[in-house]
Write an enzyme that holds these catalytic residues in place. Sequence first.
Site, PDB file in Angstrom:
ATOM      1  N   LYS A   1      34.124 -46.494 -17.852  1.00 19.10           N
ATOM      2  CA  LYS A   1      34.594 -47.112 -16.622  1.00 19.10           C
ATOM      3  C   LYS A   1      36.023 -46.691 -16.290  1.00 19.10           C
ATOM      4  O   LYS A   1      36.659 -47.244 -15.411  1.00 19.10           O
ATOM      5  CB  LYS A   1      34.523 -48.640 -16.754  1.00 19.10           C
ATOM      6  CG  LYS A   1      33.113 -49.154 -17.014  1.00 19.10           C
ATOM      7  CD  LYS A   1      33.096 -50.659 -17.179  1.00 19.10           C
ATOM      8  CE  LYS A   1      31.685 -51.158 -17.444  1.00 19.10           C
ATOM      9  NZ  LYS A   1      31.626 -52.614 -17.660  1.00 19.10           N
ATOM     10  N   SER A   2      36.509 -45.711 -17.017  1.00 20.27           N
ATOM     11  CA  SER A   2      37.892 -45.301 -16.887  1.00 20.27           C
ATOM     12  C   SER A   2      37.997 -43.957 -16.175  1.00 20.27           C
ATOM     13  O   SER A   2      37.052 -43.171 -16.122  1.00 20.27           O
ATOM     14  CB  SER A   2      38.523 -45.195 -18.281  1.00 20.27           C
ATOM     15  OG  SER A   2      39.739 -44.510 -18.254  1.00 20.27           O
TER      16      SER A   2
END
Length: 310
Positions: free
Chosen positions: A241-242
């Site tokens: 999610k980065s």
Amino acid sequence: MGAASSSSYRGRFAPSPTGPLHFGSLLAAIGSFADARAHQGRWLVRIEDLDSNRAVAGADHAILSTLEAFGLYWDETVVYQSQRQALYQHALEQLRQAGLSYPCACTRREIAARGTPGPEGPIYPGTCRAGLPPNRSARSERLRIDDVAQGVSDAIQGHILQHLAQDVGDVVLRRADGFFAYQLAVVVDDAEQGIHQVVRGADLLASTPRQVYLQRCLGLPQPAYAHLPLVLGEDGRKLSKSLAAAPVDPRNPLPALERAWCLLGQTPLDATPSDVDDFWRQAIPGWDLGRVPKDPHRIGADEALTPASQ
């Protein structure tokens, strides 16, 4: 694929086809593969495509191609959760007949308004446990969770204990959109495929007690668990999610393989590997699950592709 083995060890890697394989998922694949091979066991790949709304066309083939480029060869036919609906339906019927599930009419908004705060969001307040409210139709189906403390011994993270009713509540078995829930599917799949050891990322550690509870409800065997450290981006978020979640490069696999080996706490290889096959020839005999750290790693996008100095 790989050669057959007399070992009872059966491990698996189960990616979701929501995009290309990133370094955090590669780390989980490498850990599960190495543990299986070090035990002369079999390693399976399962595509977790339950939610067709999230699946990206062609992502499954890209993931499988990347695994092969990294020398991660599976031993049996790849299975797809989307093709295993009858198995999940059978398990759901078993829970219904045992009185362990019930229909639920509540929306997320209603649960958020009435539920108590929990580690993963509002805890379902049990509104429909005794039956659907008047003039309401079922949206989902839930598992009745007893007020028990479910313990799990993890080979990396140690013993964990979760008070299911307080921390989780009655979990969803079939979602409001009609899809079977991950918790049900993964339990059914692991049992049906005879999985002996689950080696996966620590982001799923909190789900493990409810999965063990569900295994008990269904009379299924419990595999052993080992949850690998997460790889976090520089922003502290899970790598997938980065902004650091760049896809790994299957054209140049060795740097990422060496970097992952280091992050998994393993002893550096004796010699610089000449290719992927040489990497695994050196790596597998030295694999030691006891050396894997439990704490997450924080890295940038470039670090995932840079082998640690030896």
